[in-house]
Design a protein around this motif. Structure first.
Motif, PDB file in Angstrom:
ATOM      1  N   LEU A  15     113.461 -14.410 -93.613  1.00  0.00           N
ATOM      2  CA  LEU A  15     112.179 -13.789 -92.770  1.00  0.00           C
ATOM      3  C   LEU A  15     110.887 -13.982 -92.917  1.00  0.00           C
ATOM      4  O   LEU A  15     110.015 -15.020 -91.977  1.00  0.00           O
ATOM      5  CB  LEU A  15     112.081 -13.200 -91.779  1.00  0.00           C
ATOM      6  CG  LEU A  15     111.529 -12.601 -90.538  1.00  0.00           C
ATOM      7  CD1 LEU A  15     112.396 -13.371 -89.343  1.00  0.00           C
ATOM      8  CD2 LEU A  15     112.138 -11.579 -89.410  1.00  0.00           C
ATOM      9  N   HIS A  16     110.477 -13.419 -94.129  1.00  0.00           N
ATOM     10  CA  HIS A  16     109.123 -13.651 -94.189  1.00  0.00           C
ATOM     11  C   HIS A  16     108.626 -15.545 -95.111  1.00  0.00           C
ATOM     12  O   HIS A  16     107.479 -15.630 -93.914  1.00  0.00           O
ATOM     13  CB  HIS A  16     108.971 -12.825 -95.693  1.00  0.00           C
ATOM     14  CG  HIS A  16     108.590 -12.162 -95.898  1.00  0.00           C
ATOM     15  ND1 HIS A  16     109.757 -10.753 -95.480  1.00  0.00           N
ATOM     16  CD2 HIS A  16     107.752 -10.850 -95.558  1.00  0.00           C
ATOM     17  CE1 HIS A  16     109.357  -9.777 -95.214  1.00  0.00           C
ATOM     18  NE2 HIS A  16     108.410  -9.325 -95.298  1.00  0.00           N
ATOM     19  N   TRP A  17     109.258 -15.996 -95.282  1.00  0.00           N
ATOM     20  CA  TRP A  17     109.272 -17.557 -95.831  1.00  0.00           C
ATOM     21  C   TRP A  17     109.540 -18.451 -94.037  1.00  0.00           C
ATOM     22  O   TRP A  17     108.674 -19.425 -94.307  1.00  0.00           O
ATOM     23  CB  TRP A  17     110.047 -17.391 -96.926  1.00  0.00           C
ATOM     24  CG  TRP A  17     110.487 -17.289 -98.376  1.00  0.00           C
ATOM     25  CD1 TRP A  17     111.192 -16.461 -98.222  1.00  0.00           C
ATOM     26  CD2 TRP A  17     109.089 -17.225 -98.704  1.00  0.00           C
ATOM     27  NE1 TRP A  17     110.572 -16.316 -99.624  1.00  0.00           N
ATOM     28  CE2 TRP A  17     109.886 -16.576-100.478  1.00  0.00           C
ATOM     29  CE3 TRP A  17     108.015 -18.143 -98.698  1.00  0.00           C
ATOM     30  CZ2 TRP A  17     108.876 -15.865-100.762  1.00  0.00           C
ATOM     31  CZ3 TRP A  17     107.164 -17.536 -99.602  1.00  0.00           C
ATOM     32  CH2 TRP A  17     107.608 -16.628-101.248  1.00  0.00           C
ATOM     33  N   GLY A  52     110.658 -15.498 -83.909  1.00  0.00           N
ATOM     34  CA  GLY A  52     111.001 -13.988 -83.200  1.00  0.00           C
ATOM     35  C   GLY A  52     110.353 -12.330 -83.464  1.00  0.00           C
ATOM     36  O   GLY A  52     111.176 -11.689 -83.661  1.00  0.00           O
ATOM     37  N   MET A  53     109.245 -12.846 -83.822  1.00  0.00           N
ATOM     38  CA  MET A  53     108.696 -10.746 -83.730  1.00  0.00           C
ATOM     39  C   MET A  53     107.228 -10.600 -82.998  1.00  0.00           C
ATOM     40  O   MET A  53     106.972 -11.715 -82.537  1.00  0.00           O
ATOM     41  CB  MET A  53     107.788 -11.307 -84.883  1.00  0.00           C
ATOM     42  CG  MET A  53     108.935 -11.330 -86.541  1.00  0.00           C
ATOM     43  SD  MET A  53     108.239 -12.092 -88.839  1.00  0.00           S
ATOM     44  CE  MET A  53     107.542 -10.469 -88.764  1.00  0.00           C
ATOM     45  N   THR A  54     107.489  -9.339 -83.478  1.00  0.00           N
ATOM     46  CA  THR A  54     105.901  -9.240 -82.678  1.00  0.00           C
ATOM     47  C   THR A  54     104.237  -9.921 -83.627  1.00  0.00           C
ATOM     48  O   THR A  54     104.987 -10.151 -84.775  1.00  0.00           O
ATOM     49  CB  THR A  54     105.729  -7.636 -82.582  1.00  0.00           C
ATOM     50  OG1 THR A  54     105.928  -7.003 -84.124  1.00  0.00           O
ATOM     51  CG2 THR A  54     106.970  -7.391 -81.886  1.00  0.00           C
ATOM     52  N   GLN A  55     103.195  -9.470 -82.911  1.00  0.00           N
ATOM     53  CA  GLN A  55     102.272  -9.806 -83.704  1.00  0.00           C
ATOM     54  C   GLN A  55     101.811  -9.351 -84.874  1.00  0.00           C
ATOM     55  O   GLN A  55     101.808  -9.606 -85.881  1.00  0.00           O
ATOM     56  CB  GLN A  55     101.617 -10.340 -82.809  1.00  0.00           C
ATOM     57  CG  GLN A  55      99.851 -10.750 -83.436  1.00  0.00           C
ATOM     58  CD  GLN A  55      98.678 -10.739 -82.205  1.00  0.00           C
ATOM     59  OE1 GLN A  55      99.207 -10.953 -81.361  1.00  0.00           O
ATOM     60  NE2 GLN A  55      97.761 -11.418 -83.054  1.00  0.00           N
ATOM     61  N   SER A  56     101.907  -8.165 -84.505  1.00  0.00           N
ATOM     62  CA  SER A  56     101.683  -6.791 -85.470  1.00  0.00           C
ATOM     63  C   SER A  56     102.629  -6.867 -86.497  1.00  0.00           C
ATOM     64  O   SER A  56     101.788  -6.959 -87.878  1.00  0.00           O
ATOM     65  CB  SER A  56     101.102  -4.925 -84.827  1.00  0.00           C
ATOM     66  OG  SER A  56     102.865  -5.164 -83.580  1.00  0.00           O
ATOM     67  N   GLY A  57     104.039  -7.286 -86.283  1.00  0.00           N
ATOM     68  CA  GLY A  57     104.885  -7.623 -87.286  1.00  0.00           C
ATOM     69  C   GLY A  57     104.506  -8.470 -88.022  1.00  0.00           C
ATOM     70  O   GLY A  57     104.924  -8.556 -89.317  1.00  0.00           O
TER      71      GLY A  57
END
Length: 296
Positions: free
Chosen positions: A5-7, A27-32
Motif C-alpha cells: 500500500l505504501h508503494w 482508499g486511505m484517509t489524508q492523515s493516514g
C-alpha cells in the motif's frame, strides 16, 4: 515497515502531485496517507517529495524511486493476472448486500483495490435494511453481506465501528452542560424526540428498549439520518444517530456522546453460496490484506 500500500500511495502521490487525491485513489484517509509517506521516507533515509504550499513535487532521487515502484507494481499485476487465470478468477460475479449508511461510507474504499486487481470480477452491491441483508445472507441470495453487531464467531472480518451520539439543537438549555460530560439514555428518553431509523431495525427506539427504557415523546419519525439532523437544527426535538451520519455542516447542532458509550459494529458475513465461490473467497482474502495494511 513498508508494504504494498505504501508503494501504491507513493506512485499515486507522484501522479497527482497532491496527497488528498492520492489518498482517495488508494482508499486511505489524508492523515493516514501523510503518515505513510513520512514513514516511507524515514525508512528510505531521504526525501521522496518536497512540499510547497498546496503542491507536492518529486525530488531527483525520488524520481528514481517512483520509477522502480511503478515497474514493480506493473510486474506484480502481471503475476497476479497469471495466478487469477490459473485459478479461474479472470471472470466472476459477487453479490454483496449492505445498508445505506455503510454503502456510502465504508464500501467505496474497501472495493476500489479489489476492482483494480480483478477487473474481470463484477461486484454487484444490493442495498437493503439490516434485516433484509440478514435474510439475503441466510437464503444465499447474496454471496456476502455486511451485517450489524453479528454474533461472535460468525463474521469473516470486522470492517468498521460507529458510535451513537445524541444531537441537540444548539439553543437547547441542556446542550452546553451535557456537551462536555455526555448524556445517558435515561436522560434522553424523556426528551422531545425525532426518531430516525436509517432503514434499520437498530435505531434510537431499539437502543432504548434494550436498556429497558421507552421514548415517552416521539414528535416525528424519519428514515433519513440527515433529515433528523436538519429537524433538530430547527428546534423540533433531539435525535440519536450514528456519528458517521452527521452532516458536515454542524452549525446549530450540539453533538453529545453517550454515557456509557454505545457503538454499532459492521462485519462481513459469508453465505453458503459465498463459501463455495472462488471469487468471493478472493475478495474476502483481499479485504483482509487491505484492512491489515491500513492498520499497520
Amino acid at each position: 515497515m513498508m508494504n504494498l500500500l505504501h508503494w501504491r500511495l507513493l506512485v499515486a502521490v507522484a501522479d497527482a502531485s497532491n496527497i488528498s487525491r492520492a489518498a482517495e485513489d488508494v482508499g486511505m484517509t489524508q492523515s493516514g496517507a501523510s503518515q505513510a509517506i513520512a514513514q516511507l521516507e524515514s525508512s528510505l533515509g531521504f526525501q521522496v517529495f518536497t512540499r510547497e504550499r498546496r503542491q507536492i513535487t518529486v525530488t531527483a532521487l525520488g524520481e528514481l524511486v517512483v520509477e522502480h515502484a511503478r515497474n514493480m507494481l506493473v510486474h506484480l499485476e502481471a503475476i497476479r493476472a497469471l495466478a487469477d487465470n490459473n485459478r479461474g478468477l479472470s471472470t466472476g460475479r459477487i453479490r454483496l448486500a449492505s445498508f445505506p449508511s455503510v454503502t456510502s461510507t465504508l464500501l467505496p474504499g474497501l472495493l476500489r483495490d479489489f476492482r483494480r486487481l480483478h477487473p474481470g470480477i463484477e461486484v454487484v452491491v444490493l442495498e437493503g435494511t439490516d434485516e433484509e441483508v440478514e435474510e439475503w445472507v441466510a437464503e444465499s441470495t447474496v454471496e456476502l453481506g455486511i451485517v450489524m453487531n453479528p454474533d461472535s464467531g460468525r463474521a469473516e472480518m470486522v470492517i468498521g465501528q460507529d458510535a451513537w451520539v445524541a444531537v441537540f439543537p444548539a439553543s437547547h438549555l441542556q446542550a452546553r452542560r451535557v456537551r462536555a460530560q455526555g448524556i445517558t439514555l435515561g436522560e434522553l428518553a424523556s426528551q422531545p424526540f425525532i426518531l430516525a431509523t436509517g432503514g434499520c431495525a437498530v435505531n434510537g427506539r431499539s437502543l432504548m428498549e434494550q436498556a429497558g427504557l421507552q421514548l415517552s415523546d416521539i414528535r416525528m419519525m424519519v428514515r433519513d439520518w440527515i433529515s433528523a439532523s436538519k429537524m433538530v437544527r430547527e428546534g423540533m426535538g433531539v435525535a440519536l444517530v450514528p456519528e458517521s451520519t452527521l452532516p458536515e455542516d454542524r452549525r446549530g447542532l450540539c453533538v453529545v456522546p453517550l454515557l456509557p458509550p454505545v457503538c454499532r459494529e459492521f462485519a462481513l458475513v459469508c453465505s453458503q453460496a459465498g463459501k463455495s465461490s472462488q471469487a468471493t473467497q478472493a475478495l474476502i482474502a483481499r479485504l483482509r490484506i487491505y484492512s491489515k495494511a491500513m492498520h499497520d
